[in-house]
Design a protein around this motif. Structure first.
Motif, short mmCIF file in Angstrom:
data_model
loop_
_atom_site.label_atom_id
_atom_site.label_comp_id
_atom_site.label_asym_id
_atom_site.label_seq_id
_atom_site.Cartn_x
_atom_site.Cartn_y
_atom_site.Cartn_z
N ASN A 83 0.87 -1.17 0.00
CA ASN A 83 0.00 0.00 0.00
C ASN A 83 0.91 1.22 0.00
O ASN A 83 1.27 1.73 1.06
CB ASN A 83 -0.93 0.00 1.21
CG ASN A 83 -1.94 1.12 1.14
OD1 ASN A 83 -2.11 1.75 0.11
ND2 ASN A 83 -2.60 1.39 2.25
N ALA A 84 1.31 1.64 -1.18
CA ALA A 84 2.33 2.68 -1.29
C ALA A 84 2.02 3.60 -2.47
O ALA A 84 1.13 3.33 -3.29
CB ALA A 84 3.70 2.04 -1.48
N THR A 85 2.80 4.64 -2.54
CA THR A 85 2.80 5.56 -3.67
C THR A 85 4.26 5.76 -4.05
O THR A 85 5.12 5.91 -3.17
CB THR A 85 2.18 6.91 -3.28
OG1 THR A 85 0.83 6.68 -2.86
CG2 THR A 85 2.16 7.86 -4.45
N ILE A 86 4.55 5.74 -5.34
CA ILE A 86 5.91 6.03 -5.80
C ILE A 86 5.87 7.34 -6.57
O ILE A 86 5.13 7.49 -7.54
CB ILE A 86 6.47 4.89 -6.68
CG1 ILE A 86 6.46 3.58 -5.90
CG2 ILE A 86 7.88 5.24 -7.14
CD1 ILE A 86 6.91 2.37 -6.70
N VAL A 90 0.44 2.09 -5.66
CA VAL A 90 0.82 0.68 -5.66
C VAL A 90 0.02 0.00 -4.54
O VAL A 90 0.39 0.05 -3.38
CB VAL A 90 2.34 0.49 -5.41
CG1 VAL A 90 2.71 -0.98 -5.43
CG2 VAL A 90 3.15 1.26 -6.45
N SER A 91 -1.13 -0.58 -4.91
CA SER A 91 -1.99 -1.26 -3.92
C SER A 91 -2.89 -2.24 -4.65
O SER A 91 -2.94 -2.27 -5.88
CB SER A 91 -2.83 -0.24 -3.15
OG SER A 91 -3.68 0.47 -4.04
N GLY A 92 -3.58 -3.09 -3.87
CA GLY A 92 -4.48 -4.07 -4.45
C GLY A 92 -3.77 -5.17 -5.22
O GLY A 92 -4.33 -5.76 -6.14
N LEU A 93 -2.52 -5.47 -4.84
CA LEU A 93 -1.72 -6.46 -5.55
C LEU A 93 -1.88 -7.84 -4.94
O LEU A 93 -2.32 -7.98 -3.80
CB LEU A 93 -0.24 -6.05 -5.54
CG LEU A 93 0.06 -4.64 -6.06
CD1 LEU A 93 1.55 -4.35 -5.95
CD2 LEU A 93 -0.42 -4.47 -7.49
N THR A 101 6.58 6.05 -0.69
CA THR A 101 5.91 6.46 0.53
C THR A 101 4.88 5.39 0.85
O THR A 101 4.03 5.08 0.02
CB THR A 101 5.20 7.83 0.35
OG1 THR A 101 6.15 8.77 -0.10
CG2 THR A 101 4.57 8.29 1.65
N GLY A 102 4.99 4.76 2.02
CA GLY A 102 4.08 3.70 2.40
C GLY A 102 4.77 2.36 2.44
O GLY A 102 5.99 2.27 2.52
N THR A 103 3.98 1.29 2.35
CA THR A 103 4.48 -0.07 2.49
C THR A 103 4.67 -0.74 1.14
O THR A 103 3.72 -0.89 0.38
CB THR A 103 3.50 -0.92 3.34
OG1 THR A 103 3.31 -0.27 4.58
CG2 THR A 103 4.04 -2.32 3.56
N LEU A 104 5.90 -1.10 0.86
CA LEU A 104 6.25 -1.82 -0.37
C LEU A 104 7.24 -2.91 0.04
O LEU A 104 8.45 -2.77 -0.12
CB LEU A 104 6.89 -0.86 -1.38
CG LEU A 104 7.05 -1.34 -2.80
CD1 LEU A 104 5.70 -1.60 -3.44
CD2 LEU A 104 7.80 -0.31 -3.61
#
Length: 165
Positions: free
Chosen positions: A75-78, A120-123, A152-155
């Motif tokens: 649950n991130a943003t790049i 970057v989510s819902g993977l 930024t967030g969880t990757l």
């Protein structure tokens, strides 16, 4: 002590040269969560190659650098920023998220540009994903320059190998 420092310097130089060479689907670089060792990555597309001439149905004459991670509750943003405008000739960088396999026939599932971060989510947990940094596929061939991609967030990532020597 002097020999130990020379050995350490040599090991660092080898690690840096490996990272420069590992920029494609076969040997992607690591990208990680905010606070991780590779949550901010920098590169120079002018020193990369065009290992993916298409992204699914989108032709791309641009060089790219490939990063990867294995999803576990991602649950991130790049966010992508490009370097000095003069090296880009007025064109934009781009960032794409692809599922496995990383190949010319794989369509991106997300994209982003400077000023428009990539979510970057819902993977699918446990699946490997690839983050491709390149110039806008519609820009003239050989458009390139430096960039910084920030997570930024969880990757999360998983350990690929471990040896004790």
């Amino acid at each position: 002590m002097k020999n130990a420092l020379l050995s350490l310097a040599g090991a660092c130089a080898l690690a840096v040269s490996f990272q420069v060479a590992a920029q494609d689907c076969a040997a992607p670089l690591q990208i990680t969560s905010e606070g991780g060792p590779a949550d901010v990555v920098n590169g120079d597309l002018c020193t990369a190659t065009n290992s993916l001439p298409t992204y699914g149905g989108t032709a791309s004459p641009q060089n790219e650098i490939v990063y990867s991670f294995t999803a576990q509750g991602a649950n991130a943003t790049i966010t992508l920023a490009q370097g000095a405008e003069g090296t880009w000739s007025g064109q934009s960088a781009g960032i794409f998220l692809m599922p496995s396999p990383c190949s010319s026939s794989t369509d991106p599932i997300q994209l982003g540009f400077p000023g428009s971060p990539m979510p970057v989510s819902g993977l699918t947990d446990g699946q490997q994903y690839f983050v491709i940094v390149t110039a806008d596929p519609g820009a003239p061939a050989a458009t390139c320059g430096t960039f910084t991609a920030t997570v930024t967030g969880t990757l999360p990532v998983t350990l690929q190998s471990f040896t004790v020597g």
